[in-house]
Design a protein around this motif. Structure first.
Motif, PDB file in Angstrom:
ATOM      1  N   ARG A 279      -2.897 -14.495   0.373  1.00 38.60           N
ATOM      2  CA  ARG A 279      -2.180 -13.153   0.475  1.00 38.60           C
ATOM      3  C   ARG A 279      -1.241 -12.946  -0.577  1.00 38.60           C
ATOM      4  O   ARG A 279      -1.100 -11.832  -1.278  1.00 38.60           O
ATOM      5  CB  ARG A 279      -1.330 -13.163   1.553  1.00 38.60           C
ATOM      6  CG  ARG A 279      -0.237 -12.256   1.701  1.00 38.60           C
ATOM      7  CD  ARG A 279      -0.753 -10.684   1.730  1.00 38.60           C
ATOM      8  NE  ARG A 279       0.166  -9.642   1.903  1.00 38.60           N
ATOM      9  CZ  ARG A 279       0.702  -9.165   1.015  1.00 38.60           C
ATOM     10  NH1 ARG A 279       0.650  -9.529  -0.177  1.00 38.60           N
ATOM     11  NH2 ARG A 279       1.871  -8.241   1.143  1.00 38.60           N
TER      12      ARG A 279
ATOM     13  N   HIS B   9       2.100  -5.170   5.249  1.00 38.96           N
ATOM     14  CA  HIS B   9       2.814  -5.826   6.195  1.00 38.96           C
ATOM     15  C   HIS B   9       2.682  -5.031   7.390  1.00 38.96           C
ATOM     16  O   HIS B   9       3.304  -4.123   7.936  1.00 38.96           O
ATOM     17  CB  HIS B   9       4.470  -5.816   5.699  1.00 38.96           C
ATOM     18  CG  HIS B   9       4.467  -6.268   4.160  1.00 38.96           C
ATOM     19  ND1 HIS B   9       4.166  -7.666   3.961  1.00 38.96           N
ATOM     20  CD2 HIS B   9       4.563  -5.529   2.889  1.00 38.96           C
ATOM     21  CE1 HIS B   9       4.555  -7.512   2.467  1.00 38.96           C
ATOM     22  NE2 HIS B   9       4.831  -6.468   2.389  1.00 38.96           N
TER      23      HIS B   9
ATOM     24  N   HIS C 156       0.378  -1.532   1.380  1.00 38.28           N
ATOM     25  CA  HIS C 156       0.216  -1.351   0.102  1.00 38.28           C
ATOM     26  C   HIS C 156      -1.192  -0.699  -0.088  1.00 38.28           C
ATOM     27  O   HIS C 156      -2.254  -1.416  -0.360  1.00 38.28           O
ATOM     28  CB  HIS C 156       0.338  -2.549  -0.696  1.00 38.28           C
ATOM     29  CG  HIS C 156       1.549  -2.894  -0.439  1.00 38.28           C
ATOM     30  ND1 HIS C 156       2.805  -2.409  -0.774  1.00 38.28           N
ATOM     31  CD2 HIS C 156       2.190  -4.313   0.213  1.00 38.28           C
ATOM     32  CE1 HIS C 156       3.931  -2.946  -0.392  1.00 38.28           C
ATOM     33  NE2 HIS C 156       3.570  -4.201   0.294  1.00 38.28           N
TER      34      HIS C 156
ATOM     35  N   GLU D 174       9.280  -0.214   0.776  1.00 41.30           N
ATOM     36  CA  GLU D 174      10.016  -1.409   0.322  1.00 41.30           C
ATOM     37  C   GLU D 174      10.316  -1.531  -1.126  1.00 41.30           C
ATOM     38  O   GLU D 174      11.134  -2.258  -1.658  1.00 41.30           O
ATOM     39  CB  GLU D 174       9.496  -2.676   0.949  1.00 41.30           C
ATOM     40  CG  GLU D 174       8.102  -3.080   0.430  1.00 41.30           C
ATOM     41  CD  GLU D 174       7.175  -4.248   0.797  1.00 41.30           C
ATOM     42  OE1 GLU D 174       8.250  -5.050   1.344  1.00 41.30           O
ATOM     43  OE2 GLU D 174       6.545  -4.616   0.283  1.00 41.30           O
ATOM     44  N   HIS D 175       9.193  -0.944  -2.078  1.00 39.01           N
ATOM     45  CA  HIS D 175       9.608  -1.073  -3.450  1.00 39.01           C
ATOM     46  C   HIS D 175      10.542  -0.248  -4.145  1.00 39.01           C
ATOM     47  O   HIS D 175      11.139  -0.396  -5.154  1.00 39.01           O
ATOM     48  CB  HIS D 175       8.195  -0.693  -4.104  1.00 39.01           C
ATOM     49  CG  HIS D 175       7.149  -1.844  -3.671  1.00 39.01           C
ATOM     50  ND1 HIS D 175       5.752  -1.755  -3.966  1.00 39.01           N
ATOM     51  CD2 HIS D 175       7.271  -2.816  -3.021  1.00 39.01           C
ATOM     52  CE1 HIS D 175       5.131  -2.809  -3.688  1.00 39.01           C
ATOM     53  NE2 HIS D 175       6.030  -3.549  -2.906  1.00 39.01           N
TER      54      HIS D 175
HETATM   55 ZN    ZN Z   1       4.811  -5.685   0.023  1.00 35.13          ZN
END
Ligand code: ZN
Ligand code: 2HG
Length: 467
Positions: A332, A382, A389, A421-422
């Protein structure tokens, strides 16, 4: 004073405050700070300031504020949205927090860790582990990412399902405001309702409202037993049924639930030489549960057995040791690197309501196939957090911005977000305007104007820079 003279004056002030080691101005020294690790957002710093303590950060900000010069905070250089690189004007100072890396205190009873912004996440995790505790933020870049950046981006990672985003783990915060004012909120309290919870403004604001210099983070007890499983699943709907069953059977011991498409594992095999130990399938789930109570492995075995019987999984393996769990996670964790080696890609860090994931994946796939034929999606993420993503490998004939819009429009149809989240960085500034309501953007500008009226903190990140 001319711009050149004003810059020379500022640099002289900064050098006298920070010393030779604290200020870089030579072209060769600036190069590593000028662009992101993927080299997609190149810029040109005026200088790099490397303060050794909060008082020095305050002095840098005060001097830049007086000179009207922009500041770009930079941590471990692992961001994916160009949030930590300067523009190309040669007129912005990069503020590198790397020298402020002390872990000040680990409290195993109070379950807290206090550290400075430049402390590398893995170093902080190890310090917590040495006291039998867990710092639950975990992500592939943890060997380089720094706490300041983790907090400034409200980082997610693989344990959000159980422990939430970084925002929920910050108990106390110290920040420096645009004019150099130091605000010390380093309180190690679980409960603190005395007035506005102002620290939340800075968490996730990507250095546009203030500079994080230190924090007190919440730790959790370490689980004595961990069960890590890799499962082949026929489709995303089966993966969702597996998630639901895991929540029923394992309760909140489930801490990670990742979805990986066949093509992502193929990239990892091709570019990182790592092979999955289970039979091939269109989709793979990597899940992990942790508990200090006995019986966890048996519960995961039962879950797997039932999933196989129902046909929601077609193959699966449970790690026999920590080392085996590490090799499952390596599959992963190498996806990002493998994707970078495979060529040009367009990143998407989207979230949709969890039940909508299968329909979103189908809709995005269909839209790309018809509107951008020849693109190759690299889909992983996730799933337990609804965060996918949905990266897309492209050729020279494809327009990255058009690909962005195709994927984000599919996200919008399901009530999703264009960054889970980024963060926005400079990469998603225009897309944010397209996807957030005008009143939300107006509120964001009012907050920015209140805290950074000159627009000097990380200009052009999150919000469009003022012209
Ligand atoms: Zn991620
Ligand atoms: C991950 O989940 C990171 O591994 C990186 O958020 C995702 O490379 C990406 O797009």
């Amino acid at each position: 004073m001319s711009r050149i003279a004003a810059h020379a004056d500022l640099l002289a002030q900064l050098e006298s405050r920070l010393g030779r080691a604290g200020l870089l101005t030579d072209e060769a020294d600036l190069a590593p700070y000028a662009t992101d690790w993927r080299r997609l957002f190149p810029g040109r710093p005026l200088a790099v300031a490397r303060p050794a303590d909060t008082a020095a950060v305050s002095a840098v900000l005060a001097a830049c504020h007086a000179a009207g010069v922009g500041i770009v905070p930079q941590g471990g250089h692992t961001g994916l949205a160009g949030g930590a690189t300067p523009d190309a004007s040669g007129g912005q100072v990069v503020l590198s927090l790397g020298r402020m890396n002390a872990i000040r205190r680990v409290d195993p009873l109070g379950l807290t860790l206090e550290a400075e912004a430049g402390c590398i996440l893995k170093v902080a995790q190890d310090a917590a582990e040495a006291q039998g505790r867990l710092l639950p933020v975990s992500l592939a870049a943890e060997g380089s990412a720094m706490l300041g950046g983790i907090i400034a981006t409200n980082a997610g990672g693989i344990n959000v399902l159980r422990y939430g985003m970084t925002r929920g783990l910050v108990l106390g915060l110290e920040v420096v405001l645009a004019d150099g004012t130091v605000v010390d909120g380093l309180r190690a309290l679980r409960k603190d309702n005395a007035g506005y919870d102002w620290k939340q403004l800075f968490i996730g604001s990507e250095g546009t409202l203030g500079i994080v210099t230190a924090a007190i983070l919440r730790l959790v007890p370490r689980a004595r037993h961990t069960a890590t499983a890799l499962l082949a699943v026929p489709d995303p709907a089966a993966a969702l049924r597996l998630l639901e069953a895991a929540q029923d059977e394992l309760g909140d011991t489930i801490q990670a639930f990742e979805l990986i498409a066949r093509d992502s594992l193929a990239l990892v095999a091709e570019h990182a030489g790592l092979a999955s130990p289970i039979g091939e399938s269109d989709w793979t789930v990597l899940m992990e549960a942790g508990s200090s109570l006995p019986g966890l492995r048996e519960a995961v075995e039962t879950l797997l057995g039932e999933a196989l019987e129902r046909g929601d999984a077609t193959d699966g393996v449970i790690a026999e040791s920590g080392q085996q769990a590490g090799s499952l996670w390596a599959l992963r964790e190498h996806i990002t690197e493998a994707e970078a080696r495979a060529g040009k890609s367009v990143k998407h860090d989207v979230s949709v309501p969890i039940p909508a994931i299968p329909d979103f994946l189908a809709a995005a796939g269909k839209a790309l196939a018809t509107q951008a034929p020849g693109t190759r999606p690299n889909i992983f993420g996730h799933m337990g957090d609804g965060n996918i993503h949905y990266n897309v490998l492209i050729g020279p004939e494809h327009d990255p911005e058009a690909i962005n819009r195709i994927v984000h429009d599919a996200v919008a149809r399901f009530g999703g977000s264009i960054s889970a989240e980024h963060g926005i960085g400079q990469y998603r500034v225009d897309e944010l305007v397209r996807h957030r309501r005008p009143a939300e953007m107006a509120l964001a500008h009012r907050i920015k104007d209140a805290l950074d009226p000159q627009g000097l903190l990380n200009p052009g990140k999150v919000l469009r820079a003022r012209v």
